[in-house]
Write a protein that holds these residues in place. Structure first.
Motif, mmCIF file in Angstrom:
data_model
loop_
_atom_site.group_PDB
_atom_site.id
_atom_site.type_symbol
_atom_site.label_atom_id
_atom_site.label_comp_id
_atom_site.label_asym_id
_atom_site.label_seq_id
_atom_site.Cartn_x
_atom_site.Cartn_y
_atom_site.Cartn_z
ATOM 1 N N THR A 106 -42.127 39.488 0.089
ATOM 2 C CA THR A 106 -41.636 40.748 0.120
ATOM 3 C C THR A 106 -42.949 41.215 1.214
ATOM 4 O O THR A 106 -42.995 41.740 2.081
ATOM 5 C CB THR A 106 -41.982 41.574 -1.349
ATOM 6 O OG1 THR A 106 -41.609 40.950 -2.517
ATOM 7 C CG2 THR A 106 -42.216 42.630 -0.467
ATOM 8 N N TYR A 107 -44.615 40.434 0.953
ATOM 9 C CA TYR A 107 -44.929 40.630 2.442
ATOM 10 C C TYR A 107 -44.905 39.811 3.319
ATOM 11 O O TYR A 107 -45.070 38.437 2.723
ATOM 12 C CB TYR A 107 -46.192 40.686 1.691
ATOM 13 C CG TYR A 107 -46.414 41.853 1.130
ATOM 14 C CD1 TYR A 107 -46.616 43.201 1.358
ATOM 15 C CD2 TYR A 107 -45.749 42.029 -0.266
ATOM 16 C CE1 TYR A 107 -46.285 44.712 -0.256
ATOM 17 C CE2 TYR A 107 -45.943 43.023 -1.556
ATOM 18 C CZ TYR A 107 -46.197 43.852 -0.739
ATOM 19 O OH TYR A 107 -46.197 45.618 -1.542
ATOM 20 N N GLY B 262 -48.680 49.260 -0.096
ATOM 21 C CA GLY B 262 -49.460 47.670 0.563
ATOM 22 C C GLY B 262 -49.480 46.267 -0.568
ATOM 23 O O GLY B 262 -49.674 47.223 -1.641
ATOM 24 N N ILE B 263 -49.690 45.387 -0.227
ATOM 25 C CA ILE B 263 -50.038 44.146 -0.432
ATOM 26 C C ILE B 263 -50.981 44.841 -1.776
ATOM 27 O O ILE B 263 -50.996 43.557 -2.255
ATOM 28 C CB ILE B 263 -50.147 42.667 0.320
ATOM 29 C CG1 ILE B 263 -50.104 41.518 -0.740
ATOM 30 C CG2 ILE B 263 -51.194 42.893 1.376
ATOM 31 C CD1 ILE B 263 -49.896 40.714 0.253
#
Length: 422
Positions: free
Chosen positions: A250-251, A312-313
């Protein structure tokens, strides 16, 4: 069979901590394969779905056998059931170390599920009736750390081991050594154990009128609790076992090693959550274990809702940590619910049913959730987490009145005073 128990508190506690370490290491070996998923996928050896299918088959076979394991642990020597699981697991892991063919892994891992059918119910039987009974609640609390500790060890080893299949060699060695030590310890401690005395019935007629385990489970609402553990456990197990892969895909900038490190953080939070829950939550503030489960599910629902957003992460990792922590608290509270059935000689059966639900949750997590991730992405997985938590919270709200009536009937005397064990 007439079960045995300790009456010497010091020996009992030493034996409990040995069993605790034993189960942590067993749980570590059971999760080595899932912990290595990021490396397996990264190396192109298998797809997420293939790894997930192997894990799913393991738990599809393992889950129904937990009921049999619970019944056997309530009737027979739990140490013998544990030894069978340890030696069988040794053989399975040796085969997998020498041959990593997909079909060999599939069938051998399935054999591992069969041979370990009675391991967890036997462990729970030991902590519910074999150790000094006044220590049972504390033992259940400390036992709730075992799964998270085992998971952390599995991911820690997976992060540093040079080749993923070396995990199987480590597993074989660990399980064999545990089997040898268990038999030495059991032989040394048996002379200091005594035959169980019958517990005083909670109501007139005692357990002979309770109609058996299933009637008790339906009457108390425990059967609903089992379904709740299945639904909520699916989300909780997925968060603890799949977050490394989820964050990696995902990141940007999240490698398999970084993913495993973040996954260790997520699981570590669950250990802290259990401590905080014992100090501030149950039984200090919340007196009923099922009520505590409801509160944890509501908190998890909000965290899953945040995870669904485009965050965000850092917020994502925080949300995953909250869900992981709440799941561990729910597992701790389930052990307290299981202990209620020791009065009827059904504690291991209750633990077997709960572990069946947890195992089926692992099936859905290992295969179903990975299929959703492959087909629809991790955003869809977050939505599924939210739905599972909300549905579970609704079910526990329905179950609460049944549990209250059950406790009033079997654990309170006619004068309103609590019934105590002799």
């Amino acid at each position: 069979m007439n079960h045995m128990h300790f009456e010497d508190a010091r020996r009992s506690r030493h034996f409990f901590w040995f069993i605790w370490v034993l189960y942590v290491l067993v749980y570590m070996t059971k999760n080595f394969f899932t912990a290595a998923m990021a490396s397996v996928v990264s190396e192109g050896i298998m797809t997420k779905s293939q790894v997930g299918f192997i894990v799913a088959v393991f738990y599809i076979v393992y889950a129904p056998l937990q009921i049999l394991g619970g019944v056997c642990a309530d009737r027979y020597d739990p140490e013998k059931l544990i030894t069978i699981g340890l030696l069988g697991g040794t053989f399975a892991n040796l085969v997998l170390f020498f041959n990593q063919n997909y079909y060999v892994v599939l069938f051998t891992w399935t054999f591992n599920a069969v041979i370990q059918f009675g391991l967890w119910p036997a462990v729970f039987k030991i902590i519910s009736s074999q150790i000094v009974r006044s220590d049972s609640k504390n033992a259940a609390y400390y036992m709730s750390f075992s799964t998270s500790a085992g998971l952390i060890l599995s991911y820690a080893v997976a992060a540093v081991i040079p080749r993923w299949y070396y995990n199987f060699a480590v597993s074989a060695a660990v399980l064999f050594v545990l089997a040898v030590i268990l038999n030495f310890v059991t032989a040394a401690e048996k002379p200091y154990m005594f035959p169980d005395r019958a517990l005083k019935p909670a109501v007139e007629g005692g357990s002979k009128q309770n109609g058996g385990a299933l009637k008790l489970f339906f009457e108390s609402g425990f059967i609903l609790l089992i379904v709740i553990y299945l639904f909520a456990g699916t989300a909780g197990t997925s968060v603890k076992t799949l977050s490394a892969t989820m964050l990696m895909e995902t990141y940007e900038g999240v490698s398999p090693s970084i993913g495993n490190i973040l996954n260790i953080l997520i699981i570590s939070v669950s250990l802290v959550s259990i401590v905080l829950a014992r100090v501030f939550f149950y039984p200090k503030t919340v007196k009923s274990a099922p009520t505590g489960v409801l509160i944890m599910l509501v908190i998890s629902s909000f965290s899953a809702a945040l995870l669904m957003s485009n965050v965000g992460i850092t917020p994502a990792v925080v949300s995953l940590c909250v869900i992981s922590g709440a799941h561990s608290v729910v597992w701790m509270l389930s052990s307290y619910c299981n202990l209620r059935f020791e009065r009827f000689g059904k504690s291991a059966t209750a633990a077997g049913f709960v572990n069946m639900a947890a195992s089926l949750a692992s099936v859905i997590s290992g295969y179903g959730i990975t299929r959703v991730a492959d087909g629809y992405g991790w955003k869809a997985v977050s939505v599924l987490y939210f739905v599972l938590m909300v549905v579970s919270a609704g079910m526990i709200a329905v179950m609460l009145p049944l549990w209250k009536r059950f406790k009033r009937k079997y654990f309170t005397s006619n004068t309103g005073a609590p019934v105590t064990k002799k």
